[in-house]
Design a protein around this motif. Structure first.
Motif, PDB file in Angstrom:
ATOM      1  N   ILE A 194     -37.404 -91.811 -24.398  1.00 31.94           N
ATOM      2  CA  ILE A 194     -36.593 -91.704 -23.183  1.00 31.94           C
ATOM      3  C   ILE A 194     -35.706 -90.462 -23.246  1.00 31.94           C
ATOM      4  O   ILE A 194     -35.533 -89.744 -22.256  1.00 31.94           O
ATOM      5  N   ALA A 195     -35.139 -90.212 -24.440  1.00 35.50           N
ATOM      6  CA  ALA A 195     -34.270 -89.045 -24.595  1.00 35.50           C
ATOM      7  C   ALA A 195     -35.048 -87.749 -24.382  1.00 35.50           C
ATOM      8  O   ALA A 195     -34.569 -86.821 -23.714  1.00 35.50           O
ATOM      9  N   LEU A 196     -36.255 -87.660 -24.944  1.00 35.17           N
ATOM     10  CA  LEU A 196     -37.087 -86.469 -24.730  1.00 35.17           C
ATOM     11  C   LEU A 196     -37.480 -86.333 -23.262  1.00 35.17           C
ATOM     12  O   LEU A 196     -37.548 -85.222 -22.732  1.00 35.17           O
ATOM     13  N   ALA A 197     -37.729 -87.461 -22.600  1.00 29.45           N
ATOM     14  CA  ALA A 197     -38.036 -87.419 -21.165  1.00 29.45           C
ATOM     15  C   ALA A 197     -36.836 -86.905 -20.381  1.00 29.45           C
ATOM     16  O   ALA A 197     -36.983 -86.141 -19.410  1.00 29.45           O
ATOM     17  N   ALA A 198     -35.624 -87.312 -20.795  1.00 28.30           N
ATOM     18  CA  ALA A 198     -34.414 -86.825 -20.130  1.00 28.30           C
ATOM     19  C   ALA A 198     -34.262 -85.320 -20.327  1.00 28.30           C
ATOM     20  O   ALA A 198     -33.851 -84.598 -19.402  1.00 28.30           O
TER      21      ALA A 198
ATOM     22  N   VAL B 244     -24.459 -71.119 -23.664  1.00 32.31           N
ATOM     23  CA  VAL B 244     -25.387 -72.111 -24.223  1.00 32.31           C
ATOM     24  C   VAL B 244     -24.872 -72.626 -25.557  1.00 32.31           C
ATOM     25  O   VAL B 244     -24.933 -73.832 -25.840  1.00 32.31           O
ATOM     26  N   GLY B 245     -24.345 -71.733 -26.391  1.00 28.01           N
ATOM     27  CA  GLY B 245     -23.793 -72.159 -27.670  1.00 28.01           C
ATOM     28  C   GLY B 245     -22.679 -73.172 -27.500  1.00 28.01           C
ATOM     29  O   GLY B 245     -22.593 -74.163 -28.243  1.00 28.01           O
ATOM     30  N   LEU B 246     -21.819 -72.966 -26.506  1.00 29.31           N
ATOM     31  CA  LEU B 246     -20.723 -73.913 -26.259  1.00 29.31           C
ATOM     32  C   LEU B 246     -21.258 -75.253 -25.745  1.00 29.31           C
ATOM     33  O   LEU B 246     -20.770 -76.319 -26.147  1.00 29.31           O
ATOM     34  N   ILE B 247     -22.258 -75.199 -24.864  1.00 24.84           N
ATOM     35  CA  ILE B 247     -22.848 -76.439 -24.348  1.00 24.84           C
ATOM     36  C   ILE B 247     -23.493 -77.236 -25.483  1.00 24.84           C
ATOM     37  O   ILE B 247     -23.334 -78.459 -25.574  1.00 24.84           O
ATOM     38  N   TRP B 248     -24.215 -76.529 -26.360  1.00 26.37           N
ATOM     39  CA  TRP B 248     -24.867 -77.236 -27.465  1.00 26.37           C
ATOM     40  C   TRP B 248     -23.855 -77.755 -28.475  1.00 26.37           C
ATOM     41  O   TRP B 248     -24.080 -78.809 -29.087  1.00 26.37           O
ATOM     42  N   ALA B 249     -22.756 -77.031 -28.695  1.00 25.59           N
ATOM     43  CA  ALA B 249     -21.714 -77.551 -29.577  1.00 25.59           C
ATOM     44  C   ALA B 249     -21.170 -78.870 -29.027  1.00 25.59           C
ATOM     45  O   ALA B 249     -20.960 -79.840 -29.773  1.00 25.59           O
ATOM     46  N   PHE B 250     -20.966 -78.916 -27.709  1.00 24.04           N
ATOM     47  CA  PHE B 250     -20.506 -80.159 -27.082  1.00 24.04           C
ATOM     48  C   PHE B 250     -21.568 -81.253 -27.211  1.00 24.04           C
ATOM     49  O   PHE B 250     -21.250 -82.425 -27.441  1.00 24.04           O
ATOM     50  N   ALA B 251     -22.863 -80.868 -27.103  1.00 23.26           N
ATOM     51  CA  ALA B 251     -23.950 -81.840 -27.253  1.00 23.26           C
ATOM     52  C   ALA B 251     -23.925 -82.463 -28.648  1.00 23.26           C
ATOM     53  O   ALA B 251     -24.105 -83.679 -28.802  1.00 23.26           O
ATOM     54  N   TRP B 252     -23.680 -81.651 -29.667  1.00 21.54           N
ATOM     55  CA  TRP B 252     -23.611 -82.184 -31.026  1.00 21.54           C
ATOM     56  C   TRP B 252     -22.391 -83.083 -31.218  1.00 21.54           C
ATOM     57  O   TRP B 252     -22.440 -84.069 -31.964  1.00 21.54           O
ATOM     58  N   ILE B 253     -21.292 -82.763 -30.541  1.00 24.77           N
ATOM     59  CA  ILE B 253     -20.112 -83.631 -30.606  1.00 24.77           C
ATOM     60  C   ILE B 253     -20.415 -84.983 -29.968  1.00 24.77           C
ATOM     61  O   ILE B 253     -20.015 -86.037 -30.469  1.00 24.77           O
TER      62      ILE B 253
ATOM     63  N   ALA C  38     -26.577 -94.259 -24.745  1.00 25.80           N
ATOM     64  CA  ALA C  38     -26.293 -93.336 -23.649  1.00 25.80           C
ATOM     65  C   ALA C  38     -25.873 -91.967 -24.172  1.00 25.80           C
ATOM     66  O   ALA C  38     -26.250 -90.924 -23.613  1.00 25.80           O
ATOM     67  N   ALA C  39     -25.107 -91.952 -25.269  1.00 18.21           N
ATOM     68  CA  ALA C  39     -24.663 -90.684 -25.837  1.00 18.21           C
ATOM     69  C   ALA C  39     -25.832 -89.887 -26.395  1.00 18.21           C
ATOM     70  O   ALA C  39     -25.896 -88.656 -26.224  1.00 18.21           O
ATOM     71  N   MET C  40     -26.772 -90.556 -27.060  1.00 20.95           N
ATOM     72  CA  MET C  40     -27.918 -89.838 -27.607  1.00 20.95           C
ATOM     73  C   MET C  40     -28.802 -89.272 -26.502  1.00 20.95           C
ATOM     74  O   MET C  40     -29.281 -88.142 -26.582  1.00 20.95           O
ATOM     75  N   ILE C  41     -29.007 -90.048 -25.450  1.00 20.85           N
ATOM     76  CA  ILE C  41     -29.791 -89.549 -24.312  1.00 20.85           C
ATOM     77  C   ILE C  41     -29.079 -88.364 -23.674  1.00 20.85           C
ATOM     78  O   ILE C  41     -29.705 -87.358 -23.308  1.00 20.85           O
ATOM     79  N   SER C  42     -27.752 -88.446 -23.573  1.00 22.04           N
ATOM     80  CA  SER C  42     -26.968 -87.340 -23.002  1.00 22.04           C
ATOM     81  C   SER C  42     -27.070 -86.097 -23.872  1.00 22.04           C
ATOM     82  O   SER C  42     -27.080 -84.966 -23.360  1.00 22.04           O
ATOM     83  N   THR C  43     -27.141 -86.280 -25.188  1.00 17.99           N
ATOM     84  CA  THR C  43     -27.283 -85.135 -26.093  1.00 17.99           C
ATOM     85  C   THR C  43     -28.567 -84.370 -25.796  1.00 17.99           C
ATOM     86  O   THR C  43     -28.555 -83.134 -25.662  1.00 17.99           O
TER      87      THR C  43
ATOM     88  N   ALA D  92     -30.223 -84.408 -23.015  1.00 18.90           N
ATOM     89  CA  ALA D  92     -30.111 -83.834 -21.676  1.00 18.90           C
ATOM     90  C   ALA D  92     -29.302 -82.537 -21.707  1.00 18.90           C
ATOM     91  O   ALA D  92     -29.651 -81.551 -21.037  1.00 18.90           O
ATOM     92  N   LEU D  93     -28.213 -82.512 -22.486  1.00 19.25           N
ATOM     93  CA  LEU D  93     -27.404 -81.296 -22.608  1.00 19.25           C
ATOM     94  C   LEU D  93     -28.197 -80.170 -23.262  1.00 19.25           C
ATOM     95  O   LEU D  93     -28.062 -78.998 -22.882  1.00 19.25           O
ATOM     96  N   PHE D  94     -29.019 -80.525 -24.243  1.00 18.91           N
ATOM     97  CA  PHE D  94     -29.891 -79.507 -24.821  1.00 18.91           C
ATOM     98  C   PHE D  94     -30.822 -78.932 -23.756  1.00 18.91           C
ATOM     99  O   PHE D  94     -31.083 -77.729 -23.721  1.00 18.91           O
ATOM    100  N   GLY D  95     -31.344 -79.795 -22.879  1.00 18.16           N
ATOM    101  CA  GLY D  95     -32.216 -79.319 -21.806  1.00 18.16           C
ATOM    102  C   GLY D  95     -31.512 -78.358 -20.873  1.00 18.16           C
ATOM    103  O   GLY D  95     -32.090 -77.367 -20.416  1.00 18.16           O
ATOM    104  N   LEU D  96     -30.242 -78.632 -20.566  1.00 13.01           N
ATOM    105  CA  LEU D  96     -29.469 -77.718 -19.716  1.00 13.01           C
ATOM    106  C   LEU D  96     -29.359 -76.351 -20.370  1.00 13.01           C
ATOM    107  O   LEU D  96     -29.537 -75.309 -19.716  1.00 13.01           O
ATOM    108  N   GLY D  97     -29.072 -76.336 -21.679  1.00 11.48           N
ATOM    109  CA  GLY D  97     -29.002 -75.061 -22.375  1.00 11.48           C
ATOM    110  C   GLY D  97     -30.334 -74.342 -22.400  1.00 11.48           C
ATOM    111  O   GLY D  97     -30.401 -73.115 -22.226  1.00 11.48           O
TER     112      GLY D  97
END
Length: 431
Positions: free
Chosen positions: A252-256, A284-293, A310-315, A317-322
């Motif tokens: 599901i996370a990869l689909a997100a 992108v670096g800042l977005i991914w840092a937030f994704a890891w947090i 939900a947090a893992m799926i959001s992580t 998704a944030l990687f996808g945005l970057g």
């Protein structure tokens, strides 16, 4: 898009569709379906990656000497042969050899396709062409994975053989489509590479003397190490071990991740294509840092299981945005830095850095994600912040037009030339 560019994009999407049939199931196929064991499956995956590292150093010069078209056709035929062989392999030796052939073929296709995109576009259209390729490849991978999931049956090796045959056919289709493409008679350069700049000599020495390209390769390694190198290894291990999510949730996370790329790609493109590329990469670096947090909260925050999931799926998704922000910036920048005579070598060098990160990333992140949960998150937060620092530093080595191609369409500007430091410095051309 012109006819040649449309065909290149179609072939690229169909080959990604074929890869989607087998990539998610390769480990299961070797270890369980063929009953060769987890150790052999690990060796097959490692050989797949190492084959790419072996051929990429020679790919760029072949592309620049022979042209990207014949190299792509040959690579698609090799990859098709490897897919067929892997689909019928039931012994350790044949599986390993088939994985080597398949890995080599698919690795060569990447810089060949990138060089064809460069030759069929100009500075004004290159950003959108690479963004479209990234969008179509992710769409193809996602659809291929979904369709393949409906075919696979772990109790039936024939179902997996069918998947590999479909993949082989898609590679052949790519080769056939590529054979119908009429490439431009001469490479299309950027203002920086043609505005009075002498053609530099090719070779590794010339590339290494180009400090901006070296910095971009270092940045590319960190980008892929901190993201793609963790998707199916460290981050997956961390999610199941530290966050306690179900393995099915990873799908599901990869689909997100894919959904965010597909939905956001062209919205993001409009926002970034007139901005400085290095500033976008820094973001992108800042977005991914937030994704890891956020991932850290999932595994270390001691919240409910629902919140952790939900947090893992959001992580993801944030990687996808970057990722959607990188596709119109990094690959076109490689092309714009390359002299006309070395486009293939520059694309291959960057692909080599990417492949090296994908090989090292799981080896480092897997054990850390499984057992060293806190240090794992801290390490990759720092790597993500390092992306921001490296991107801002790279920006100081680029000309204004290289960093912000939209400046090329302004009525008056000064073009500064960026070539490898070993080449004579050309004079700036006022326009």
């Amino acid at each position: 898009m012109g006819a040649a560019l449309r065909r290149i994009q179609l072939g690229s999407a169909l080959s990604a569709f074929g890869l989607g049939f087998t990539v998610p199931y390769l480990y299961v196929y070797v270890a369980q379906v063929r009953d060769l064991g987890a150790g052999t499956a690990g060796i097959v995956l490692a050989v797949f990656a190492m084959a790419a590292l072996a051929v990429l150093p020679f790919t760029g010069r072949a592309i620049d000497r022979r042209g990207p078209l014949p190299v792509l056709i040959a690579a698609s035929a090799v990859a098709s042969l490897g897919a067929i062989a892997l689909g019928v392999s039931s012994q350790v030796t044949t599986a390993v050899l088939a994985a080597a052939v398949l890995g080599a073929g698919t690795a060569v296709m990447q810089p060949a396709l990138a060089t064809m995109l460069v030759r069929c576009t100009g500075p004004a259209t290159r950003t959108r062409a690479f963004a479209m390729q990234f969008f179509l490849q992710n769409l193809g991978l996602g659809i291929g994975g979904l369709v393949g999931g409906q075919i696979v049956d772990t109790s039936s090796p024939a179902s997996f053989t069918l998947l590999f045959l479909i993949e082989a056919v898609m590679f052949l289709v790519l080769g056939v489509i590529a054979a119908t493409v009429r490439m431009p008679g001469a490479p299309v350069g950027t203002p920086e590479t043609v505005a009075g700049a002498p053609a530099p000599r090719g070779g590794v020495r010339a590339l290494l003397s180009h400090r901006a390209m070296v910095q971009l390769c270092v940045l590319g390694f960190v980008l892929f190490f901190a993201c793609y190198g963790q998707f199916e290894s460290g981050l997956a291990a961390y999610g199941t071990e530290a966050a306690g999510i179900e393995p099915s949730t990873l799908g599901i996370a990869l689909a997100a991740n894919t959904a965010v790329i597909v939905v956001a790609q062209f919205v993001v493109l409009r926002l970034v294509e007139r901005r400085r590329r290095t500033r976008v990469i820094a973001a992108v670096g800042l977005i991914w840092a937030f994704a890891w947090i956020v991932a850290g909260y999932a595994g270390l925050g001691h919240g409910s299981q629902t919140m952790a999931t939900a947090a893992m799926i959001s992580t993801y998704a944030l990687f996808g945005l970057g990722e959607s922000m990188l596709s119109p910036t990094v690959a076109p920048l490689v092309a714009d830095l390359a002299p006309e005579s070395m486009v293939g070598q520059y694309n291959s060098a960057f692909a080599l850095c990417k492949q090296l990160a994908l090989a090292v990333g799981p080896a480092v992140g897997g054990p850390m994600g499984a057992s060293l949960h806190g240090p794992y998150i801290v390490t990759f937060v720092l790597f993500s912040l390092g992306i921001t620092a490296l991107a801002l530093r790279l920006g100081r080595r680029l000309t204004p037009v290289q960093d912000q191609p939209a400046l090329a369409h302004m009525p008056s500007r000064v073009v500064a030339v960026s070539v490898p430091e070993s080449a004579p410095e050309p004079m700036a051309t006022a326009r």
